[in-house]
Design an enzyme around this catalytic site. Structure first.
Site, PDB file in Angstrom:
ATOM      1  N   SER A  58       0.810  -1.224   0.000  1.00 34.96           N
ATOM      2  CA  SER A  58       0.000   0.000   0.000  1.00 34.96           C
ATOM      3  C   SER A  58       0.839   1.268   0.000  1.00 34.96           C
ATOM      4  CB  SER A  58      -0.935   0.010   1.211  1.00 34.96           C
ATOM      5  OG  SER A  58      -0.192  -0.070   2.416  1.00 34.96           O
ATOM      6  N   ASP A  65      -0.618   7.151  10.590  1.00 36.49           N
ATOM      7  CA  ASP A  65      -1.397   6.145  11.317  1.00 36.49           C
ATOM      8  C   ASP A  65      -0.507   5.086  11.958  1.00 36.49           C
ATOM      9  OD1 ASP A  65      -0.474   4.808   9.114  1.00 36.49           O
ATOM     10  OD2 ASP A  65      -2.414   3.971   8.524  1.00 36.49           O
ATOM     11  N   HIS A 122       1.488   4.078   7.594  1.00 38.50           N
ATOM     12  CA  HIS A 122       1.514   4.725   6.282  1.00 38.50           C
ATOM     13  C   HIS A 122       2.105   6.132   6.374  1.00 38.50           C
ATOM     14  CE1 HIS A 122      -1.546   1.535   5.822  1.00 38.50           C
ATOM     15  NE2 HIS A 122      -0.939   1.388   4.652  1.00 38.50           N
TER      16      HIS A 122
END
Length: 241
Positions: free
Chosen positions: A12, A189, A192
């Site tokens: 991601s 977070d 990320h």
């Protein structure tokens, strides 16, 4: 001259790299008109899953090698490092397998494109308190699904594989922790990247590309710049380029 390609392969953190201020977008801007960033990011993936799909991710090489990308970044480990007994345990890959999977991915890329530069990127550090505040699946244990200590072990393993394979590596885990208040400066977070975190990745990868001879100063533009177009005979400039 055809514009070179740089593949960005990862989880991601790579998939989101074309977002506003993202490290992939910044690389595209740095090398605009010189190299195209080809995004191959897959949220949640680990090296086991990446190895399973790697042949589908990258195009088949042409016989003359003319389509070889200038570079490929390989950025996995944050999901491999999930703790097996906690809420994201299905993403966990044991450390020894992580290393072997990275070796296999590197070997695949070297066999497909022998002249392509490969850059490994370690997983980032983890802010465990933030991971509890921002869970992605239900977490009733009160314990983070990742820890910074374990992420560091995977980062060291990534570096070891790069050294073994004699390829470049960016130690993101160590680099980010040199920044004061990295937990909130580099991460939004606990995992990320924030805008600052993206800037760190961009600068470090750009540095490695430069070391590989793929910097902004090393690559030619693919068509004439406006200042190279002869106002008296514009079309002639394209014939001579």
């Amino acid at each position: 001259m055809m514009r070179r390609k740089i593949f960005l392969f990862g989880d991601s953190i790579t998939e989101e790299s074309f977002s506003d201020g993202g490290w992939g977008a910044s690389l595209a801007d740095l090398l605009r008109r010189k190299a195209d960033m080809v995004l191959r990011g897959y949220s949640g993936y680990n090296t086991r899953w990446a190895l399973k799909v790697v042949e589908r991710v990258f195009p088949v090489a042409e016989e003359d090698g003319g389509d070889s990308p200038a570079a490929v970044t390989v950025f996995f480990g944050a999901n491999d490092a999930c703790l097996p007994e906690r809420c994201s345990g299905f993403q966990h890959v044991p450390l020894h397998e992580y290393k072997q999977n990275l070796r296999s991915i590197v070997s695949f890329l070297k066999n497909r494109w022998p002249q392509t530069a490969i850059i490994l990127i370690t997983p980032p550090p983890i802010d465990e308190e933030a991971r509890l505040r921002y869970p992605y699946i239900e977490n009733t244990t009160g314990l983070p699904e990742r820890t910074n200590e374990v992420a560091g072990l995977y980062a060291k393993a990534c570096i070891a594989v790069a050294e073994e394979c004699q390829i470049s590596v960016t130690d993101l885990w160590s680099k980010m922790q040199q920044i004061p208040n990295w937990q909130t400066e580099c991460l939004w977070d606990g995992l990320h990247l924030s805008r600052v975190g993206n800037k760190v990745v961009f600068e470090e990868v750009a540095k490695k590309l430069k070391e590989e001879g793929i910097g902004a100063e090393d690559l030619a533009v693919d068509l004439p710049l406006i200042e190279d177009v002869d106002p008296k005979d514009p079309l002639k400039s394209f014939d001579e380029f």
